[in-house]
Design an enzyme around this catalytic site. Structure first.
Site, short mmCIF file in Angstrom:
data_model
loop_
_atom_site.label_atom_id
_atom_site.label_comp_id
_atom_site.label_asym_id
_atom_site.label_seq_id
_atom_site.Cartn_x
_atom_site.Cartn_y
_atom_site.Cartn_z
N HIS A 1 -61.17 59.65 -62.86
CA HIS A 1 -61.51 58.49 -61.94
C HIS A 1 -59.40 58.97 -61.28
CE1 HIS A 1 -63.25 56.27 -58.63
NE2 HIS A 1 -62.90 55.08 -59.55
N HIS B 1 -69.93 49.91 -62.30
CA HIS B 1 -68.59 49.95 -62.56
C HIS B 1 -68.23 49.38 -64.24
CE1 HIS B 1 -68.04 50.99 -58.29
NE2 HIS B 1 -66.27 50.76 -58.65
N HIS C 1 -55.82 54.34 -58.40
CA HIS C 1 -56.89 53.43 -58.23
C HIS C 1 -56.60 54.20 -56.84
CE1 HIS C 1 -60.81 52.28 -57.09
NE2 HIS C 1 -61.46 52.82 -57.57
N ASP D 1 -67.62 53.63 -63.11
CA ASP D 1 -65.91 53.95 -62.50
C ASP D 1 -65.04 52.72 -63.13
OD1 ASP D 1 -67.61 55.86 -62.37
OD2 ASP D 1 -67.07 55.71 -59.78
N ASP D 2 -63.78 53.22 -63.29
CA ASP D 2 -62.91 51.76 -63.18
C ASP D 2 -62.32 51.73 -65.09
OD1 ASP D 2 -63.07 52.48 -60.87
OD2 ASP D 2 -62.99 50.65 -59.48
ZN LIG Z 1 -63.60 53.33 -58.61
#
Ligand SMILES: [Zn+2]
Length: 302
Positions: free
Chosen positions: A171, A268, A175, A119-120
């Site tokens: 996503h 991540h 955030h 993620d991210d």
């Molecule tokens: Zn995230």
């Protein structure tokens, strides 16, 4: 942006006051994969992203998704045709259950699989290349859940992930906690990422994971309307947690401690995760696990 956010907060408060029954979110407890807990506090597990708040280049989702025409012009590209034909060739052999575990569609298929997710991103070319080098070494595919503002800042990195054969997930644009936004803003957070990914690589994501695993039924409906599978995770590596910073051994141990057939593993794009990945995948294989191709997962929960 700030004025918009303030307006949204007020609108959200009014909405919540009026309705008084915001849907609870089921968030998997990373320490207990067998029994998800009902979480009403939203930010339960994933709190890793701090630089996003101060990102000066971040723009509103609505600004990034302005080009309907550009999307339509992109739709006939060879890249799009290639990607869609690749997706069509992968049989749907697995599905996700309501606790975000990946399960085989019939008894003849391997139960001991894991889904790998990062993620991210996209953040850095070197980290992405190293992650994908390791995935390639193990013949593994993963979902890279990207934030829209990062794609806007680094479109070439999104292309890199896609062109190296990995799968892109949505996503949200920022955030931030989508549950705290108005429904209209949450829609923009979801659909603006579909737009910018389509503009950049010619296809739209089929998987969605909300920041912090925080969502509600309204968000799930938006995700469903955009033909994506909504997921949080069932195995948190805790690689975003302070206790794991610079400790690849802990990333590995956390995943192994929670390992179950069908584990949906949250990781991540972080240096210690990059460093941990090869050994983690070796250990998973030693335990008899293989890596499910995300494209073989049905897009409906059952
Ligand atoms: Zn995230």
């Amino acid at each position: 942006m700030f004025r918009l956010t303030a307006t949204c907060l007020i609108a959200t408060c009014l909405l919540l006051t009026a309705c008084g029954n915001e849907t609870e979110t089921v968030v998997q407890n990373p320490k207990d994969t067998s029994s998800p807990t009902v979480d009403t506090t939203a930010n339960s597990n994933e709190t890793e992203d701090t630089d996003q708040v101060n990102n000066p280049d971040k723009s509103k989702p609505s600004e990034a998704s302005s080009s309907q025409t550009a999307r339509e012009e992109n739709s006939d590209t060879m890249q799009n045709a290639d990607a869609e034909s690749t997706q069509a060739e992968i049989p749907k052999m697995y599905h996700m259950n309501e606790n975000y575990f990946i399960k085989p569609n019939d008894d003849s298929l391997e139960k001991k699989v894991v889904l790998l997710t990062f993620d991210d991103g996209p953040k850095e070319e070197d980290m992405i290349n190293q992650l994908i080098d390791t995935l390639d070494k193990h013949d593994a595919k993963a979902i890279f859940f990207v934030n829209g503002y990062r794609v806007q800042n680094n479109p070439d990195l999104l292309k890199l992930i896609h062109e190296r054969g990995q799968i892109i997930g949505n996503h949200a644009w920022d955030h931030e906690d989508l549950k705290k936004m108005s429904n209209a803003d949450a829609v923009r957070q979801v659909e603006s990422v579909q737009d910018i990914v389509k503009e950049t690589i010619g296809i739209t994501p089929q998987f969605f994971r909300p920041p912090f695993g925080s969502g509600n039924d309204a968000l799930k409906a938006v995700v469903d309307k955009n033909d994506m599978l909504y997921m949080t995770w069932s195995n948190g590596s805790l690689d975003w947690d302070k206790s794991v910073k610079d400790r690849p051994d802990k990333v590995i141990q956390n995943v192994l401690d929670q390992l179950n057939p069908g584990s949906n593993i949250l990781m991540h794009e972080l240096p210690w995760t990059v460093e941990a990945l090869d050994e983690l995948l070796i250990k998973l294989k030693e335990k008899g696990y293989s890596f499910v191709d995300p494209r073989s997962i049905e897009l409906k929960v059952r």
